[in-house]
Design a protein around this motif. Structure first.
Motif, PDB file in Angstrom:
ATOM      1  N   GLN A  11      54.039  21.276  47.162  1.00 30.75           N
ATOM      2  CA  GLN A  11      52.850  21.117  46.334  1.00 30.75           C
ATOM      3  C   GLN A  11      51.577  21.414  47.109  1.00 30.75           C
ATOM      4  OE1 GLN A  11      52.565  17.272  44.529  1.00 30.75           O
ATOM      5  NE2 GLN A  11      50.798  17.813  43.262  1.00 30.75           N
ATOM      6  N   PHE A  12      51.594  21.104  48.381  1.00 30.32           N
ATOM      7  CA  PHE A  12      50.407  21.319  49.200  1.00 30.32           C
ATOM      8  C   PHE A  12      50.764  22.170  50.406  1.00 30.32           C
ATOM      9  CE2 PHE A  12      49.892  17.182  47.116  1.00 30.32           C
ATOM     10  CZ  PHE A  12      48.727  17.411  46.405  1.00 30.32           C
ATOM     11  N   ALA A  13      49.789  22.919  50.904  1.00 30.16           N
ATOM     12  CA  ALA A  13      50.008  23.738  52.089  1.00 30.16           C
ATOM     13  C   ALA A  13      50.127  22.844  53.321  1.00 30.16           C
ATOM     14  CB  ALA A  13      48.856  24.722  52.255  1.00 30.16           C
ATOM     15  N   ASP A  14      50.726  23.403  54.352  1.00 34.39           N
ATOM     16  CA  ASP A  14      50.865  22.658  55.595  1.00 34.39           C
ATOM     17  C   ASP A  14      49.502  22.284  56.165  1.00 34.39           C
ATOM     18  OD1 ASP A  14      53.532  22.958  55.336  1.00 34.39           O
ATOM     19  OD2 ASP A  14      53.836  24.258  57.052  1.00 34.39           O
ATOM     20  N   ARG A  15      49.435  21.104  56.751  1.00 35.00           N
ATOM     21  CA  ARG A  15      48.253  20.697  57.505  1.00 35.00           C
ATOM     22  C   ARG A  15      48.400  21.245  58.920  1.00 35.00           C
ATOM     23  NH1 ARG A  15      47.521  14.458  57.791  1.00 35.00           N
ATOM     24  NH2 ARG A  15      48.081  14.817  55.611  1.00 35.00           N
ATOM     25  N   THR A  16      47.350  21.810  59.455  1.00 35.38           N
ATOM     26  CA  THR A  16      47.413  22.479  60.749  1.00 35.38           C
ATOM     27  C   THR A  16      46.543  21.761  61.761  1.00 35.38           C
ATOM     28  OG1 THR A  16      47.760  24.607  59.629  1.00 35.38           O
ATOM     29  CG2 THR A  16      47.139  24.671  61.960  1.00 35.38           C
ATOM     30  N   TYR A  17      47.097  21.569  62.958  1.00 34.08           N
ATOM     31  CA  TYR A  17      46.349  20.975  64.074  1.00 34.08           C
ATOM     32  C   TYR A  17      46.292  22.001  65.202  1.00 34.08           C
ATOM     33  CZ  TYR A  17      47.186  16.532  61.676  1.00 34.08           C
ATOM     34  OH  TYR A  17      47.239  15.519  60.752  1.00 34.08           O
ATOM     35  N   ARG A  18      45.070  22.289  65.680  1.00 36.69           N
ATOM     36  CA  ARG A  18      44.891  23.220  66.782  1.00 36.69           C
ATOM     37  C   ARG A  18      43.769  22.708  67.667  1.00 36.69           C
ATOM     38  NH1 ARG A  18      45.720  29.296  64.477  1.00 36.69           N
ATOM     39  NH2 ARG A  18      46.440  29.555  66.599  1.00 36.69           N
ATOM     40  N   SER A  19      43.739  23.218  68.893  1.00 36.48           N
ATOM     41  CA  SER A  19      42.701  22.842  69.841  1.00 36.48           C
ATOM     42  C   SER A  19      41.560  23.845  69.756  1.00 36.48           C
ATOM     43  CB  SER A  19      43.262  22.797  71.264  1.00 36.48           C
ATOM     44  OG  SER A  19      42.232  22.617  72.207  1.00 36.48           O
ATOM     45  N   ALA A  21      49.207  21.970  71.267  1.00 34.13           N
ATOM     46  CA  ALA A  21      48.040  22.089  70.397  1.00 34.13           C
ATOM     47  C   ALA A  21      47.248  20.789  70.302  1.00 34.13           C
ATOM     48  CB  ALA A  21      48.482  22.515  68.994  1.00 34.13           C
ATOM     49  N   VAL A  22      47.785  19.684  70.871  1.00 37.21           N
ATOM     50  CA  VAL A  22      47.089  18.394  70.829  1.00 37.21           C
ATOM     51  C   VAL A  22      46.881  17.921  72.264  1.00 37.21           C
ATOM     52  CG1 VAL A  22      47.049  16.092  69.789  1.00 37.21           C
ATOM     53  CG2 VAL A  22      48.338  17.929  68.685  1.00 37.21           C
ATOM     54  N   PRO A  23      45.953  18.527  72.996  1.00 35.11           N
ATOM     55  CA  PRO A  23      45.722  18.126  74.377  1.00 35.11           C
ATOM     56  C   PRO A  23      45.058  16.757  74.461  1.00 35.11           C
ATOM     57  CG  PRO A  23      44.071  19.716  73.716  1.00 35.11           C
ATOM     58  CD  PRO A  23      45.043  19.612  72.574  1.00 35.11           C
ATOM     59  N   VAL A  24      45.448  15.987  75.468  1.00 38.14           N
ATOM     60  CA  VAL A  24      44.887  14.657  75.686  1.00 38.14           C
ATOM     61  C   VAL A  24      43.741  14.766  76.682  1.00 38.14           C
ATOM     62  CG1 VAL A  24      45.331  12.337  76.571  1.00 38.14           C
ATOM     63  CG2 VAL A  24      47.049  13.497  75.162  1.00 38.14           C
ATOM     64  N   SER A  25      42.585  14.253  76.297  1.00 40.87           N
ATOM     65  CA  SER A  25      41.409  14.270  77.160  1.00 40.87           C
ATOM     66  C   SER A  25      41.098  12.841  77.594  1.00 40.87           C
ATOM     67  CB  SER A  25      40.214  14.885  76.425  1.00 40.87           C
ATOM     68  OG  SER A  25      39.024  14.719  77.178  1.00 40.87           O
ATOM     69  N   LEU A  26      41.229  12.564  78.899  1.00 42.23           N
ATOM     70  CA  LEU A  26      40.897  11.236  79.410  1.00 42.23           C
ATOM     71  C   LEU A  26      39.406  10.956  79.262  1.00 42.23           C
ATOM     72  CD1 LEU A  26      43.122  11.104  82.627  1.00 42.23           C
ATOM     73  CD2 LEU A  26      43.635  10.256  80.332  1.00 42.23           C
ATOM     74  N   HIS A  29      26.670  -6.195  59.109  1.00 42.61           N
ATOM     75  CA  HIS A  29      27.481  -6.600  57.967  1.00 42.61           C
ATOM     76  C   HIS A  29      28.453  -5.514  57.554  1.00 42.61           C
ATOM     77  CE1 HIS A  29      24.153  -4.262  56.315  1.00 42.61           C
ATOM     78  NE2 HIS A  29      24.929  -4.031  55.266  1.00 42.61           N
ATOM     79  N   GLN A  30      28.248  -4.311  58.067  1.00 39.67           N
ATOM     80  CA  GLN A  30      29.143  -3.199  57.739  1.00 39.67           C
ATOM     81  C   GLN A  30      30.139  -3.040  58.870  1.00 39.67           C
ATOM     82  OE1 GLN A  30      26.733   0.215  57.048  1.00 39.67           O
ATOM     83  NE2 GLN A  30      25.872  -0.562  55.124  1.00 39.67           N
ATOM     84  N   HIS A  31      31.329  -3.586  58.654  1.00 39.40           N
ATOM     85  CA  HIS A  31      32.364  -3.544  59.682  1.00 39.40           C
ATOM     86  C   HIS A  31      33.060  -2.189  59.653  1.00 39.40           C
ATOM     87  CE1 HIS A  31      35.416  -4.752  62.459  1.00 39.40           C
ATOM     88  NE2 HIS A  31      36.379  -4.624  61.561  1.00 39.40           N
ATOM     89  N   THR A  32      32.949  -1.439  60.704  1.00 38.10           N
ATOM     90  CA  THR A  32      33.566  -0.122  60.792  1.00 38.10           C
ATOM     91  C   THR A  32      34.669  -0.139  61.829  1.00 38.10           C
ATOM     92  OG1 THR A  32      31.931   0.567  62.433  1.00 38.10           O
ATOM     93  CG2 THR A  32      31.448   1.049  60.119  1.00 38.10           C
ATOM     94  N   ALA A  33      35.660   0.741  61.625  1.00 39.01           N
ATOM     95  CA  ALA A  33      36.762   0.829  62.572  1.00 39.01           C
ATOM     96  C   ALA A  33      36.259   1.417  63.879  1.00 39.01           C
ATOM     97  CB  ALA A  33      37.865   1.706  61.998  1.00 39.01           C
ATOM     98  N   PRO A  34      36.736   0.909  65.008  1.00 44.39           N
ATOM     99  CA  PRO A  34      36.289   1.439  66.298  1.00 44.39           C
ATOM    100  C   PRO A  34      36.710   2.894  66.459  1.00 44.39           C
ATOM    101  CG  PRO A  34      38.162  -0.029  66.580  1.00 44.39           C
ATOM    102  CD  PRO A  34      37.717  -0.171  65.158  1.00 44.39           C
ATOM    103  N   PRO A  35      35.853   3.720  67.032  1.00 43.84           N
ATOM    104  CA  PRO A  35      36.192   5.131  67.211  1.00 43.84           C
ATOM    105  C   PRO A  35      37.313   5.306  68.217  1.00 43.84           C
ATOM    106  CG  PRO A  35      34.141   4.604  68.340  1.00 43.84           C
ATOM    107  CD  PRO A  35      34.510   3.391  67.545  1.00 43.84           C
ATOM    108  N   ILE A  36      38.124   6.339  68.026  1.00 47.01           N
ATOM    109  CA  ILE A  36      39.204   6.649  68.953  1.00 47.01           C
ATOM    110  C   ILE A  36      39.146   8.122  69.297  1.00 47.01           C
ATOM    111  CG2 ILE A  36      40.709   4.817  68.078  1.00 47.01           C
ATOM    112  CD1 ILE A  36      42.238   6.906  66.535  1.00 47.01           C
ATOM    113  N   ALA A  37      39.829   8.500  70.365  1.00 42.85           N
ATOM    114  CA  ALA A  37      39.832   9.889  70.811  1.00 42.85           C
ATOM    115  C   ALA A  37      40.507  10.788  69.771  1.00 42.85           C
ATOM    116  CB  ALA A  37      40.545  10.004  72.152  1.00 42.85           C
ATOM    117  N   ALA A  38      40.100  12.046  69.764  1.00 44.55           N
ATOM    118  CA  ALA A  38      40.620  12.983  68.763  1.00 44.55           C
ATOM    119  C   ALA A  38      42.137  13.136  68.865  1.00 44.55           C
ATOM    120  CB  ALA A  38      39.937  14.339  68.930  1.00 44.55           C
ATOM    121  N   ALA A  39      42.663  13.239  70.093  1.00 47.08           N
ATOM    122  CA  ALA A  39      44.102  13.395  70.259  1.00 47.08           C
ATOM    123  C   ALA A  39      44.847  12.165  69.753  1.00 47.08           C
ATOM    124  CB  ALA A  39      44.435  13.656  71.726  1.00 47.08           C
TER     125      ALA A  39
END
Length: 218
Positions: free
Chosen positions: A11-19, A118-123, A156-166
């Motif tokens: 039903q949907f096209a593939d989701r693609t992850y690239r650097s 395609a999903v490099p980890v950046s310290l 008062h606006q509780h947001t999720a903590p940011p995380i690294a892209a990888a």
């Protein structure tokens, strides 16, 4: 006699992850190589043009393999990992885990490990995300927002903590794997496969051999 029903299309096209950084570096390297080799091809003398051609035949496939080629394609049924020299295709029912330590890895149900190029980890990206997360206001055990750099009018606006892209990508992939259920080891009609990228390996090897031969006889 009725004709067999064709298999349903996704039903949907593939989701693609690239650097993105790898794509940019790959394009810049190819442009630089074209400029350098082009000068030798059109203005070089003796064996210089042939050596430049052999170098191009060797370097271009390798640059493409390590920068432009890596990608991860996913849908609700399977994951396809395109690495520099191999393409791995696995249904989610054959995936045991997806994790990111110093590199991103796909763990098959049989124990095989495949790196996700395609999903490099950046310290550095992780440290930046950790510092940003420390500034995000969070609730304590009593439901009160903790004071800090992020507290104030937006507390008062509780947001999720940011995380690294990888790490965000790995969380999404792990979620798809968990949605498919635990690996059963039973045949589901779709099996995994690993294919070597001979379209990359062959020209690179041929160019390297040609370069060595030309260098030896020159």
């Amino acid at each position: 006699m009725t004709s067999p029903t064709p298999p349903a299309e996704p039903q949907f096209a593939d989701r693609t992850y690239r650097s993105t950084s790898a794509l940019v570096c790959g394009v810049l390297l190819l442009v630089l190589l074209a400029v350098m080799a082009g000068d030798a091809l059109f203005q070089g003398k003796g064996q210089a043009p042939w050596l430049a051609l052999a170098a191009l035949l060797t370097a271009v496939p390798l640059i493409v393999a390590f920068t432009l080629r890596p990608a991860v394609f996913v849908n609700d049924e399977r994951i396809r990992v395109r690495n520099p020299f191999r393409t791995i295709r696995l249904p989610w029912t054959e995936v045991a885990d997806v994790r990111a330590g110093y590199s991103s890895e796909l763990i098959a149900a049989g124990g095989a490990k495949y790196q996700l190029w395609a999903v490099p980890v950046s310290l550095r990206d992780r440290k930046r995300a950790s510092r940003a997360a420390a500034r995000v206001p969070h609730k304590d055990a009593y439901g009160r927002f903790s004071p800090g750099a992020g507290a104030g009018s937006d507390a008062h606006q509780h947001t999720a903590p940011p995380i690294a892209a990888a790490d965000q990508t790995i969380m999404e992939l792990r979620g798809l794997a968990e949605r498919a259920g635990e690996p059963t080891g039973e045949s589901t009609g779709t099996t995994g496969s690993v294919r070597w990228a001979y379209e990359v390996i062959a020209p690179a090897v041929a160019g390297a051999v040609l370069f060595v031969v030309l260098w030896a006889i020159g």
